[in-house]
Design a protein around this motif. Sequence first.
Motif, PDB file in Angstrom:
ATOM      1  N   LYS A 148      14.061   0.460  -3.016  1.00 51.10           N
ATOM      2  CA  LYS A 148      12.977   1.222  -3.291  1.00 51.10           C
ATOM      3  C   LYS A 148      12.199   0.712  -4.620  1.00 51.10           C
ATOM      4  O   LYS A 148      12.953  -0.192  -5.296  1.00 51.10           O
TER       5      LYS A 148
ATOM      6  N   ASN B  19       9.461   5.288  -4.282  1.00 53.05           N
ATOM      7  CA  ASN B  19       9.284   4.475  -3.176  1.00 53.05           C
ATOM      8  C   ASN B  19       7.919   4.528  -2.657  1.00 53.05           C
ATOM      9  O   ASN B  19       7.461   5.535  -2.345  1.00 53.05           O
TER      10      ASN B  19
ATOM     11  N   THR C 260       5.042   4.102  -0.329  1.00 52.14           N
ATOM     12  CA  THR C 260       5.022   3.663   1.156  1.00 52.14           C
ATOM     13  C   THR C 260       3.690   3.145   1.637  1.00 52.14           C
ATOM     14  O   THR C 260       3.666   2.393   2.565  1.00 52.14           O
TER      15      THR C 260
ATOM     16  N   ASP D 246       6.819  -0.001   5.391  1.00 47.82           N
ATOM     17  CA  ASP D 246       8.115  -0.002   6.449  1.00 47.82           C
ATOM     18  C   ASP D 246       7.861  -0.717   7.569  1.00 47.82           C
ATOM     19  O   ASP D 246       8.886  -1.638   7.766  1.00 47.82           O
TER      20      ASP D 246
ATOM     21  N   ASN E 223       8.253  -4.500   6.603  1.00 43.61           N
ATOM     22  CA  ASN E 223       9.558  -4.817   6.158  1.00 43.61           C
ATOM     23  C   ASN E 223      10.410  -5.439   7.666  1.00 43.61           C
ATOM     24  O   ASN E 223      11.034  -6.207   7.330  1.00 43.61           O
TER      25      ASN E 223
ATOM     26  N   ILE F 259      12.873   3.050  13.542  1.00 43.13           N
ATOM     27  CA  ILE F 259      11.903   3.735  13.209  1.00 43.13           C
ATOM     28  C   ILE F 259      11.597   4.987  14.455  1.00 43.13           C
ATOM     29  O   ILE F 259      12.104   4.778  15.495  1.00 43.13           O
TER      30      ILE F 259
END
Length: 551
Positions: free
Chosen positions: A358, A432, A434, A452, A455, A505
């Motif tokens: 984070k 964090n 986003t 996300d 990554n 996810i």
Amino acid sequence: MGLMMQQPLLISSLLRHAERHHGEQLVVSRRVEGDIHRYTYRDMASRSRRMAKALGSLGMEPGVRVGTLAWNGYRHLELYYAVSGSGAVLHTLNPRLHPDQLVWIAENAQDKVLCFDLNFLPLIEAVAPRLPGIDAFVLMTDRAHMPAQTSIPNLLCYEDLMAAQDDVFEWPEFDECMASSLCYTSGTTGNPKGVLYSHRSTLLHTYASALPDALNLSARDTILPVVPMFHVNAWGLPYSACMVGAKLVLPGPALDGASLYALMEAEGVTLSAGVPTVWQGLLAHTQGKGLRFSSMNRTIIGGSACPPAMMEAFEDQYGVQVLHVWGMTELSPLGTVGVLKTEQLASTRDQQRAVRSKQGRALFGIDMKIIDAQGAELPWDGEASGDLLVRGPWVLSSYVNDEGDSPLVKSEGQDWFPTGDVATIDPAGFMNITDRSKDVIKSGGEWIGSIDLENIAMAHPDVAMAACIAARHPKWDERPLLVVVRKPGAELSREQLLGFYEGKIAKWWTPDDVVFIDALPMGATGKILKHQLRERFGDFLMQPAERPTVG
Ligand code: ADP
């Protein structure tokens, strides 16, 4: 009133301290001229005083803006102190900008002197006629490297100016709230805007950034700031190194993996700092050759999100601890650092790494909160995401030449700076990011965070670079589209990459499609220019039958 000495917090005090208490400490620079230069803080302090006198003789008065166009090197460092220490304003220009933008910024800032490195001579020759406000151009080199001919009127030689002065000079004392330096935002999300730091904001930022739970700097460190001195004062390292008496290693223009690695090893670098794209080049160099880092034990990564795969590579393969930091030009730049608290030390390594990935906890001096679209504060549960607001003594209050429009917003009676980032904050205070508010993907009324998704793609062994953008969609308004650069020789397919998302996810977050291209458009500070990708691929999902073929 308290009965303590009242001393203004001035940048010159950092140099005075470094000279007096760490006079033998080294500053090593890879010069634009090609060789390695080394001297001590004592030499640097003496030369900074001489340069302050020289610039004074050119008419540099308090408040006057002195531009620099230079890589990380000892002459640039001398100017940091000579200019700000005299009460003038150091304006670091970014040489990676388009010449038109450079001209615009130098004019907007009303620069009166422009000091530049030898390799920018052709650039300055091209733009000098469009900079009538500049009274003196100074080439940051010695007599031997001065051009025989140039179109720049009355071009001055830095070392000649230096040689004409002795170092008998007292740094002036003035109000700590005076302006010290000026840096324009990189303009990834709009026109560049000028952020004008003060001596006070700089000194407070320097103290806070050196703390153990921030960058943890000490006199035992050898610091290599790869982040340029023209990008938010190299994250304050030219100041904090003097404050703690660390050895400084300045890489000049050679920012490729091989050059950085050679310098790190030769100079015993313990700590380096840079954006993820630079570290990608370094890792590509070391991984290809099975090299190790013999002295480096920490690296600071910020400016864009540090992909967890990069943290893993540094820590698991090389034993180099990654410090993930978040900040902005408007924050001098440090806001948060991802360093664990005691309560997290009992958790597993994976859990710890998830927390350290984070953007981190607020430094003392920075307050932050997240709000919803109606302005109501959101809970710190690690789930609710909203617009990130910050406030503090090294956060900007208004931009240069800002015609009265305040960039701040009122929230519960206080002024806050809206960062433009969208974030969550967990119960332990770890923030964090986003997304940036302009990059958020709004799919059927729900938000999908592009970082996300990037990554995960970056963790695939065949992916060199990845960006995720909001592409228009006939049914869902927007859906995520991945734009990917494969590693050389890799034959990764769309199906393989999308399959890689399975189980990582929520299924509806999976990108709708993948576009493979040769290179991503990069901005002047090493960030991916997502708006260019949106212009190019924004309609990619609208007409599946007629999709452009991309190589
Ligand atoms: P610009 O806003 O012009 O790109 P800055 O260099 O000041 O210039 O960029 C600040 C922005 O960079 C932040 O608002 C954030 O979006 C992004 N950023 C910086 N550090 C990080 C990080 N560690 N993770 C994610 N984003 C980051």
